[in-house]
Motif scaffolding. Structure first.
Motif, PDB file in Angstrom:
ATOM      1  N   MET A   1     112.259  -8.839 -52.670  1.00  0.00           N
ATOM      2  CA  MET A   1     110.849  -9.121 -52.949  1.00  0.00           C
ATOM      3  C   MET A   1     110.482 -10.549 -52.573  1.00  0.00           C
ATOM      4  N   ALA A   2     111.439 -11.453 -52.691  1.00  0.00           N
ATOM      5  CA  ALA A   2     111.180 -12.855 -52.365  1.00  0.00           C
ATOM      6  C   ALA A   2     110.832 -13.041 -50.898  1.00  0.00           C
ATOM      7  N   GLU A   3     111.156 -12.029 -50.045  1.00  0.00           N
ATOM      8  CA  GLU A   3     110.878 -12.143 -48.617  1.00  0.00           C
ATOM      9  C   GLU A   3     109.462 -11.720 -48.244  1.00  0.00           C
ATOM     10  N   LEU A   4     108.705 -11.199 -49.188  1.00  0.00           N
ATOM     11  CA  LEU A   4     107.331 -10.802 -48.891  1.00  0.00           C
ATOM     12  C   LEU A   4     106.511 -12.018 -48.474  1.00  0.00           C
ATOM     13  N   PHE A   5     105.622 -11.819 -47.519  1.00  0.00           N
ATOM     14  CA  PHE A   5     104.811 -12.922 -46.994  1.00  0.00           C
ATOM     15  C   PHE A   5     104.013 -13.593 -48.108  1.00  0.00           C
ATOM     16  N   SER A   6     103.369 -12.785 -48.965  1.00  0.00           N
ATOM     17  CA  SER A   6     102.522 -13.349 -50.020  1.00  0.00           C
ATOM     18  C   SER A   6     103.334 -14.033 -51.104  1.00  0.00           C
ATOM     19  N   VAL A   7     104.626 -13.707 -51.201  1.00  0.00           N
ATOM     20  CA  VAL A   7     105.480 -14.404 -52.154  1.00  0.00           C
ATOM     21  C   VAL A   7     105.898 -15.753 -51.589  1.00  0.00           C
ATOM     22  N   LYS A   8     106.280 -15.765 -50.314  1.00  0.00           N
ATOM     23  CA  LYS A   8     106.666 -17.021 -49.676  1.00  0.00           C
ATOM     24  C   LYS A   8     105.528 -18.038 -49.717  1.00  0.00           C
ATOM     25  N   TYR A   9     104.305 -17.555 -49.504  1.00  0.00           N
ATOM     26  CA  TYR A   9     103.146 -18.447 -49.446  1.00  0.00           C
ATOM     27  C   TYR A   9     102.223 -18.214 -50.640  1.00  0.00           C
ATOM     28  N   SER A  10     102.833 -17.934 -51.789  1.00  0.00           N
ATOM     29  CA  SER A  10     102.045 -17.641 -52.986  1.00  0.00           C
ATOM     30  C   SER A  10     101.186 -18.828 -53.418  1.00  0.00           C
ATOM     31  N   TYR A  11     101.625 -20.048 -53.077  1.00  0.00           N
ATOM     32  CA  TYR A  11     100.853 -21.226 -53.465  1.00  0.00           C
ATOM     33  C   TYR A  11      99.482 -21.255 -52.815  1.00  0.00           C
ATOM     34  N   LEU A  12      99.309 -20.503 -51.714  1.00  0.00           N
ATOM     35  CA  LEU A  12      98.002 -20.484 -51.048  1.00  0.00           C
ATOM     36  C   LEU A  12      96.953 -19.744 -51.878  1.00  0.00           C
ATOM     37  N   ILE A  13      97.374 -18.821 -52.721  1.00  0.00           N
ATOM     38  CA  ILE A  13      96.400 -18.031 -53.487  1.00  0.00           C
ATOM     39  C   ILE A  13      95.570 -18.916 -54.405  1.00  0.00           C
ATOM     40  N   VAL A  44      88.189 -18.144 -51.243  1.00  0.00           N
ATOM     41  CA  VAL A  44      88.379 -17.026 -52.173  1.00  0.00           C
ATOM     42  C   VAL A  44      88.667 -15.740 -51.402  1.00  0.00           C
ATOM     43  N   GLY A  45      88.023 -15.564 -50.242  1.00  0.00           N
ATOM     44  CA  GLY A  45      88.244 -14.359 -49.444  1.00  0.00           C
ATOM     45  C   GLY A  45      89.675 -14.247 -48.953  1.00  0.00           C
ATOM     46  N   ILE A  46      90.220 -15.333 -48.403  1.00  0.00           N
ATOM     47  CA  ILE A  46      91.611 -15.306 -47.931  1.00  0.00           C
ATOM     48  C   ILE A  46      92.554 -15.140 -49.113  1.00  0.00           C
ATOM     49  N   SER A  47      92.234 -15.787 -50.234  1.00  0.00           N
ATOM     50  CA  SER A  47      93.043 -15.624 -51.447  1.00  0.00           C
ATOM     51  C   SER A  47      93.062 -14.159 -51.893  1.00  0.00           C
ATOM     52  N   ALA A  48      91.924 -13.479 -51.798  1.00  0.00           N
ATOM     53  CA  ALA A  48      91.862 -12.057 -52.156  1.00  0.00           C
ATOM     54  C   ALA A  48      92.693 -11.216 -51.197  1.00  0.00           C
ATOM     55  N   VAL A  49      92.617 -11.540 -49.904  1.00  0.00           N
ATOM     56  CA  VAL A  49      93.416 -10.804 -48.917  1.00  0.00           C
ATOM     57  C   VAL A  49      94.907 -10.964 -49.206  1.00  0.00           C
ATOM     58  N   LEU A  50      95.333 -12.195 -49.497  1.00  0.00           N
ATOM     59  CA  LEU A  50      96.739 -12.434 -49.822  1.00  0.00           C
ATOM     60  C   LEU A  50      97.151 -11.677 -51.087  1.00  0.00           C
ATOM     61  N   SER A  51      96.249 -11.604 -52.054  1.00  0.00           N
ATOM     62  CA  SER A  51      96.553 -10.878 -53.297  1.00  0.00           C
ATOM     63  C   SER A  51      96.758  -9.396 -53.026  1.00  0.00           C
ATOM     64  N   PHE A  52      95.918  -8.814 -52.172  1.00  0.00           N
ATOM     65  CA  PHE A  52      96.067  -7.391 -51.871  1.00  0.00           C
ATOM     66  C   PHE A  52      97.279  -7.137 -50.970  1.00  0.00           C
ATOM     67  N   ILE A  53      97.589  -8.089 -50.091  1.00  0.00           N
ATOM     68  CA  ILE A  53      98.828  -7.967 -49.310  1.00  0.00           C
ATOM     69  C   ILE A  53     100.031  -7.961 -50.243  1.00  0.00           C
ATOM     70  N   LEU A  54      99.995  -8.823 -51.257  1.00  0.00           N
ATOM     71  CA  LEU A  54     101.062  -8.856 -52.256  1.00  0.00           C
ATOM     72  C   LEU A  54     101.148  -7.525 -52.994  1.00  0.00           C
ATOM     73  N   PRO A 127     104.320  -6.785 -61.135  1.00  0.00           N
ATOM     74  CA  PRO A 127     103.136  -5.910 -61.021  1.00  0.00           C
ATOM     75  C   PRO A 127     101.948  -6.369 -61.857  1.00  0.00           C
ATOM     76  N   LEU A 128     102.178  -6.894 -63.051  1.00  0.00           N
ATOM     77  CA  LEU A 128     101.065  -7.372 -63.875  1.00  0.00           C
ATOM     78  C   LEU A 128     100.354  -8.536 -63.187  1.00  0.00           C
ATOM     79  N   THR A 129     101.113  -9.452 -62.604  1.00  0.00           N
ATOM     80  CA  THR A 129     100.510 -10.564 -61.862  1.00  0.00           C
ATOM     81  C   THR A 129      99.687 -10.052 -60.693  1.00  0.00           C
ATOM     82  N   ALA A 130     100.243  -9.112 -59.936  1.00  0.00           N
ATOM     83  CA  ALA A 130      99.553  -8.610 -58.746  1.00  0.00           C
ATOM     84  C   ALA A 130      98.230  -7.940 -59.103  1.00  0.00           C
TER      85      ALA A 130
END
Length: 729
Positions: A1-13, A44-54, A127-130
């Protein structure tokens, strides 16, 4: 799971909304001006996209988590069930704060005090975070899009969008934080942003007072919340939720789930563990507007309508429900704590629904409905049904944002008027808004097949099974909800056309005393050939998207099955450990309420009962507020005391003013008098004594005559010589 793109760059959210807020705030006044929405839209839009990718990335890993058993197989209720795996990871950004020797991490001194403190800036992702991130950023994005049309022409346009970006940043930190300190940072951040946005029209005295009220009431709850966090560090020696991982006894929540660790605590430490959830729930009651700290939320309507939608649907008020679901191991080992949560939630739901019956301001009706629906969510987590609580949180975000934003369109079209007694038949004026708000009302009323029907009945069913009295009260509240929701709809959108007259200088979209600054038109994209549209595209598109969510979001968890929202949330370590702790300390628990088992069977009895109650409530509203409107007024006149009592909200604000505020003001004035006349008097006295001596010397010795000075000097010399002579003898 740590290899997911949105996890690696979670700070962007969280970082992107913050960056957008900085750009709009610092560059908006001089350069961006009426284009200040773009940095927020992008951030906020890119943050939302990253959240849904996650979210979708975690869907791909469904069932590939690790088995959690920190207490050992002999005590683990979860170990009895195969396939209950937790899907989570921690993204460590940087070390934020530390104190003490790192070698002593997790250790205690001879007196039982922790020897090392560390707080990392990082994200705990499960999952609760996502789910929470998608609600916050997804709903938040559509509210920012709507705000562009609603706030057009405002002098503080850039400031408003900067505050929106800051608000969403704070909420993402709250739901992503891997420890209690980060949770508290986001917790206080949303409190600050609510103060800034509710008081956006700071020139209005009512807006200033509402902002201060929200800030101060939340400080009461946050005081208890802060004490709870400090007690957690004192007892568990860490502030991290899961430490080195959910399968290790190194975090607050894993230690709270470990009977061996708890069994080694001293009696005073065990008492602290008992009181920690009560301290934390005080903060939740303040942030999520539960009795007795709910009084700030109705007054929050003084802010612009998009602020109301953001606070009520996607951000601040959901924080308390999220916190209890996240910290389930702290709450579910204490039956007194969870029953307190359920009882307060039940009482708040009934109280707020009763008050909403006789409110005439559109936004106030929806405000009290928010308080009531939050009560349902608290009941859910209190009766050990956290899946139902988060499920209702998600569906409520859709239809409550839809209802508030729709009321903003009505406000815009009706010259800022919100009194439903002054309007009728608006479906002819606002046809699109009519259908959107109808969908929202059906969802809020729990009408069959709409989103609120599934999530609300899930809570009622759990309450009836665990606490029948609470369940029955929720059924009554559900009937009242359906009634007051469609009382509003039938009064405003059906019947003969009645449109309030705009002020002479408003050109059809002016302001009244109630909302002198809040009735805006989307001037830049709604004027064509001299005709003004009250339903501009920038405001309608978000409404349509939210209406689709309000219509279909309930199917995410119907029927309850392994591959539903409940099954996804069941992979959260908070849910797995929460079920283990509840099973061990409270008794027989239905694992399906935690998403751990789902037969897929449909509870037709509960669904039919919920549907009938909703239809009955709507039917009563139809008869009294559309078919025979005069009868409702006659009934109110026949028992004038009760309607007046409800209209005045049971005089709770007045009671608080008389019992709490005024005595505190009197105490403050008393202490001010002591400070000014006693403390300052004593201090000034030491200054007055030298002044008096100097004045006396001025009148006697220091008169400006040289012979007098010479005589005084001679006298002094004689005294000195006399003392020397006496000493020598």
């Amino acid at each position: 799971m740590a290899e997911l793109f949105s996890v690696k760059y979670s700070y962007l959210i969280p970082l992107l909304p913050l960056f957008g807020a900085c750009v709009s705030g610092f560059l908006g006044a001089k350069w961006l001006k009426q284009q200040s929405h773009w940095p927020i839209w992008l951030g906020v839009g890119i943050s939302a996209v990253l959240s849904f990718i996650l979210l979708f990335g975690m869907f791909g890993l469904w069932g590939n988590g690790e088995e959690i058993n920190p207490g050992g197989p002999e005590v683990s209720a979860v170990a009895k069930h195969e396939g209950h795996l937790a899907l989570s990871t921690t993204s460590k950004w940087y070390e934020w704060a530390r104190a003490g020797d790192e070698k002593n991490e997790g250790k205690f001194d001879a007196e039982g005090n922790p020897s090392f403190f560390r707080a990392r800036a990082g994200a705990f992702i499960d999952p609760l975070t996502a789910v929470m991130l998608c609600v916050v950023t997804g709903i938040g994005f559509f509210i920012t899009v709507y705000s562009k049309g609603y706030m057009a022409g405002e002098a503080g346009y850039f400031r408003f969008f900067a505050f929106l970006g800051l608000f969403i940043f704070a909420m993402t930190i709250l739901v992503m934080g891997e420890n209690l300190v980060m949770l508290y940072l986001g917790w206080e951040g949303v409190g600050l942003c609510s103060y800034l946005l509710i008081g956006y029209y700071y020139e209005k005295p009512s807006a200033r007072e509402a902002a201060k009220k929200a800030f101060i009431v939340n400080r009461v709850g946050d005081f208890g919340f802060g004490i709870g966090i400090m007690l957690c560090f004192l007892i568990f020696g860490t502030v991290s939720f899961f430490g080195d991982g959910p399968n290790t006894v190194t975090g607050v929540l894993t230690k709270a789930a470990d009977p061996h660790f708890l069994g080694q605590l001293a009696p005073w430490q065990q008492r602290c563990v008992y009181w920690i959830p009560f301290c934390l729930m005080l903060g939740a009651f303040g942030k999520s507007a539960q009795f007795p700290l709910y009084v700030w939320l109705p007054d929050a309507m003084e802010g612009p309508t998009p602020v109301s939608a953001l606070i009520h649907a996607a951000t601040m008020v959901t924080a308390g429900v999220y916190m209890i679901a996240r910290c389930s191991t702290l709450f579910y080992q204490n039956s007194d704590a969870v029953m307190t949560v359920a009882a307060i939630g039940c009482f708040t739901a009934l109280l707020a629904a009763t008050i909403a019956l006789r409110q005439f301001d559109l936004k106030k009706v929806f405000a009290y409905s928010t308080i009531s629906q939050l009560g349902f969510m608290f009941v859910a987590v209190g009766v050990l049904a956290p899946v139902a609580g988060v499920f209702h949180l998600a569906t409520h975000a859709f239809f409550k944002a839809l209802l508030f934003l729709s009321s903003g369109v009505v406000m815009h079209a009706m010259a800022g008027e919100l009194d439903m007694r002054k309007m009728s038949g608006l479906k002819r004026v606002l046809p699109i808004t009519r259908w959107c708000i109808l969908i929202g009302c059906l969802a809020l009323a729990g009408f069959p097949l709409f989103s609120g029907f599934f999530s609300k009945d899930d809570i009622v069913g759990a309450a009836l099974a665990r606490a029948p009295v609470i369940g029955v009260i929720l059924l009554v509240t559900a009937f009242m909800t359906a009634y007051y929701t469609f009382r509003l709809y039938f009064r405003v959108f059906e019947g003969p056309l009645v449109v309030p007259e705009p002020p002479a200088d408003a050109h059809g979209h002016g302001h009244d005393a109630h909302a002198a600054h809040d009735a805006h038109a989307a001037h830049d994209d709604s004027h064509a050939n001299g005709h003004h549209s009250h339903e501009p595209a920038s405001m309608m598109i978000p409404l349509i998207v939210l209406a689709i969510g309000a219509l279909f979001a309930g199917w995410l968890n119907f029927p309850e099955r392994v591959n539903s929202l409940g099954g996804f949330l069941a992979q959260s370590p908070s849910y797995v450990l929460g079920y283990e702790v509840a099973s061990r300390n409270i008794g027989q628990i239905d694992p399906g309420r935690f998403g751990l088992e789902a037969s897929g069977k449909i509870e037709w009895g509960g669904l039919i009962m919920g549907g009938v109650i909703s239809i009955l409530g709507i039917g009563v509203a139809l008869y009294l507020h559309l078919l025979n409107r005069g009868l409702a007024d006659k009934l109110a006149e026949s028992i004038p005391v009760l309607p007046k009592l409800i209209e005045n909200k049971f005089y709770v604000d007045e009671i608080y003013q008389a019992v709490i505020v005024e005595p505190l003001w009197s105490l403050g004035r008393f202490l001010y008098a002591i400070d000014r006349y006693v403390v300052d008097g004593l201090v000034n006295m030491f200054g007055w004594i030298p002044q008096l001596i100097g004045f006396a010397l001025k009148l006697t010795i220091h008169r400006g005559y040289l012979q007098g000075y010479a005589t005084t000097m001679l006298f002094g010399v004689m005294v000195v010589l006399l003392l020397i002579f006496l000493h020598s003898r």
